[in-house]
Scaffold this motif. Structure first.
Motif, PDB file in Angstrom:
ATOM      1  N   GLN A  45       0.842  -1.193   0.000  1.00 45.32           N
ATOM      2  CA  GLN A  45       0.000   0.000   0.000  1.00 45.32           C
ATOM      3  C   GLN A  45       0.878   1.245   0.000  1.00 45.32           C
ATOM      4  O   GLN A  45       1.808   1.350   0.810  1.00 45.32           O
ATOM      5  CB  GLN A  45      -0.930   0.014   1.204  1.00 45.32           C
ATOM      6  CG  GLN A  45      -1.996  -1.074   1.156  1.00 45.32           C
ATOM      7  CD  GLN A  45      -3.098  -0.837   2.148  1.00 45.32           C
ATOM      8  OE1 GLN A  45      -2.936  -0.146   3.139  1.00 45.32           O
ATOM      9  NE2 GLN A  45      -4.257  -1.424   1.883  1.00 45.32           N
ATOM     10  N   ILE A  46       0.579   2.158  -0.908  1.00 45.59           N
ATOM     11  CA  ILE A  46       1.422   3.344  -1.048  1.00 45.59           C
ATOM     12  C   ILE A  46       0.566   4.601  -1.093  1.00 45.59           C
ATOM     13  O   ILE A  46      -0.644   4.562  -1.328  1.00 45.59           O
ATOM     14  CB  ILE A  46       2.304   3.280  -2.317  1.00 45.59           C
ATOM     15  CG1 ILE A  46       1.438   3.296  -3.584  1.00 45.59           C
ATOM     16  CG2 ILE A  46       3.201   2.057  -2.286  1.00 45.59           C
ATOM     17  CD1 ILE A  46       2.251   3.323  -4.868  1.00 45.59           C
ATOM     18  N   ALA A  47       1.226   5.729  -0.862  1.00 43.51           N
ATOM     19  CA  ALA A  47       0.660   7.053  -1.108  1.00 43.51           C
ATOM     20  C   ALA A  47       1.539   7.719  -2.155  1.00 43.51           C
ATOM     21  O   ALA A  47       2.748   7.489  -2.205  1.00 43.51           O
ATOM     22  CB  ALA A  47       0.629   7.884   0.169  1.00 43.51           C
ATOM     23  N   PHE A  94       1.581   3.249   5.655  1.00 43.42           N
ATOM     24  CA  PHE A  94       1.903   2.899   4.276  1.00 43.42           C
ATOM     25  C   PHE A  94       3.200   2.096   4.216  1.00 43.42           C
ATOM     26  O   PHE A  94       4.094   2.261   5.056  1.00 43.42           O
ATOM     27  CB  PHE A  94       2.071   4.166   3.428  1.00 43.42           C
ATOM     28  CG  PHE A  94       0.834   5.016   3.337  1.00 43.42           C
ATOM     29  CD1 PHE A  94      -0.291   4.560   2.677  1.00 43.42           C
ATOM     30  CD2 PHE A  94       0.801   6.276   3.913  1.00 43.42           C
ATOM     31  CE1 PHE A  94      -1.436   5.344   2.589  1.00 43.42           C
ATOM     32  CE2 PHE A  94      -0.332   7.064   3.837  1.00 43.42           C
ATOM     33  CZ  PHE A  94      -1.459   6.594   3.172  1.00 43.42           C
ATOM     34  N   ILE A 106       5.794   5.825   0.609  1.00 44.10           N
ATOM     35  CA  ILE A 106       5.211   7.055   0.082  1.00 44.10           C
ATOM     36  C   ILE A 106       6.069   7.478  -1.102  1.00 44.10           C
ATOM     37  O   ILE A 106       7.284   7.652  -0.964  1.00 44.10           O
ATOM     38  CB  ILE A 106       5.165   8.180   1.133  1.00 44.10           C
ATOM     39  CG1 ILE A 106       4.306   7.760   2.335  1.00 44.10           C
ATOM     40  CG2 ILE A 106       4.595   9.463   0.514  1.00 44.10           C
ATOM     41  CD1 ILE A 106       4.245   8.801   3.440  1.00 44.10           C
ATOM     42  N   LYS A 156      -3.446   4.082  -1.895  1.00 46.35           N
ATOM     43  CA  LYS A 156      -4.540   4.430  -0.985  1.00 46.35           C
ATOM     44  C   LYS A 156      -4.755   5.941  -0.903  1.00 46.35           C
ATOM     45  O   LYS A 156      -5.852   6.398  -0.611  1.00 46.35           O
ATOM     46  CB  LYS A 156      -4.245   3.879   0.409  1.00 46.35           C
ATOM     47  CG  LYS A 156      -4.290   2.373   0.502  1.00 46.35           C
ATOM     48  CD  LYS A 156      -5.704   1.840   0.286  1.00 46.35           C
ATOM     49  CE  LYS A 156      -6.649   2.200   1.422  1.00 46.35           C
ATOM     50  NZ  LYS A 156      -8.007   1.646   1.208  1.00 46.35           N
ATOM     51  N   SER A 166     -10.369   4.565  -0.935  1.00 45.38           N
ATOM     52  CA  SER A 166      -9.139   5.343  -1.121  1.00 45.38           C
ATOM     53  C   SER A 166      -9.470   6.832  -1.141  1.00 45.38           C
ATOM     54  O   SER A 166     -10.645   7.223  -1.172  1.00 45.38           O
ATOM     55  CB  SER A 166      -8.437   4.938  -2.417  1.00 45.38           C
ATOM     56  OG  SER A 166      -8.041   3.584  -2.364  1.00 45.38           O
TER      57      SER A 166
END
Length: 252
Positions: A2-4, A27, A30, A79, A127
């Motif tokens: 899961q990343i931003a 996360f 990022i 996300k 999200s």
């Protein structure tokens, strides 16, 4: 994984957003995007989450393709998407160079749309997308005409996109702050001076970002920080714009 993804991460509210996302969300990575690699690497020292830096100019098609390829290869879920890249130049139309004026449109509008479109296929249910617009989106701005117009575009685009994505449980928030104490005005004032009345209501970027994140989590379509800007938004809805524009010219 899961990343931003955060654009405009080298300074201002983009940088502050990276710090607050790192503090509050687990996360795996990022992805931080900006044009100054040394700033992106320095940011890693202040966060507990792994940052993946991308030294890109999002107004360039070939740089957008680098991000697109990285998304395809990573195979993760995005996300949070935060589009914070942008700039403005103060002064009447023609004061800034042709390239600077067109660059505002390319970065503030075209790049924002391009990054959003690239990231959307990788966003799961529940999200968030945060688009940095401005209180300048509420009313045309003499001596800030191109910038204000680009931010009006961002606000309109974000509201419509939020409706389109409702069934996917992806929430879009347009952040519309007034003047904020960041490096933004160091660049903006190379072609003109910010009016005194705007200097008097400058906000702390930490507070603006904190509210933006809270509003995003709550699924609110627009985030406006501070009583002054909330009052300005209401005034722009109720009063004739011609009258407000004449008042702004006199105050300037």
């Amino acid at each position: 994984m899961q990343i931003a993804v955060v654009t405009g991460a080298t300074s201002g509210m983009g940088r502050e957003m990276v710090l607050q996302l790192s503090d509050h969300f687990p996360f795996d990575e990022i992805w931080v995007i900006g044009r100054r690699m040394e700033r992106l690497k320095e940011l890693q020292k202040q966060t507990r989450i792994t940052l993946r830096p991308f030294c890109l100019d999002l107004s360039r098609k070939e740089d957008l393709q680098v991000l697109d390829q990285a998304l395809k290869e990573a195979g993760g879920e995005v996300k949070f998407l935060v589009n914070a890249a942008g700039y403005g130049k103060i002064g009447p139309v023609g004061t800034a160079s042709f390239e600077e004026e067109m660059g505002m449109v390319r970065l503030n509008c075209e790049a924002l749309c391009a990054v959003t479109r690239m990231v959307l296929p990788y966003m799961p249910h529940n999200s968030r997308i945060i688009q940095f617009a401005s209180a300048a989106a509420f009313l045309p701005q003499p001596d800030f005409a191109v910038y204000a117009a680009t931010k009006s575009f961002v606000l309109s685009y974000s509201r419509a996109l939020g409706e389109e994505l409702r069934d996917r449980d992806i929430y879009v928030t347009a952040v519309c702050p007034g003047p904020v104490k960041t490096e933004f005005f160091d660049l903006a004032e190379t072609t003109g001076q910010i009016p005194l009345y705007k200097r008097l209501v400058m906000a702390n970027p930490r507070h603006v970002v904190r509210k933006a994140l809270n509003d995003s989590i709550l699924g609110r379509p627009v985030s406006v920080y501070g009583l002054t800007m909330k009052a300005f938004r209401l005034l722009a809805k109720l009063a004739p714009h011609g009258f407000l524009l004449s008042v702004m010219r006199k105050l300037s």
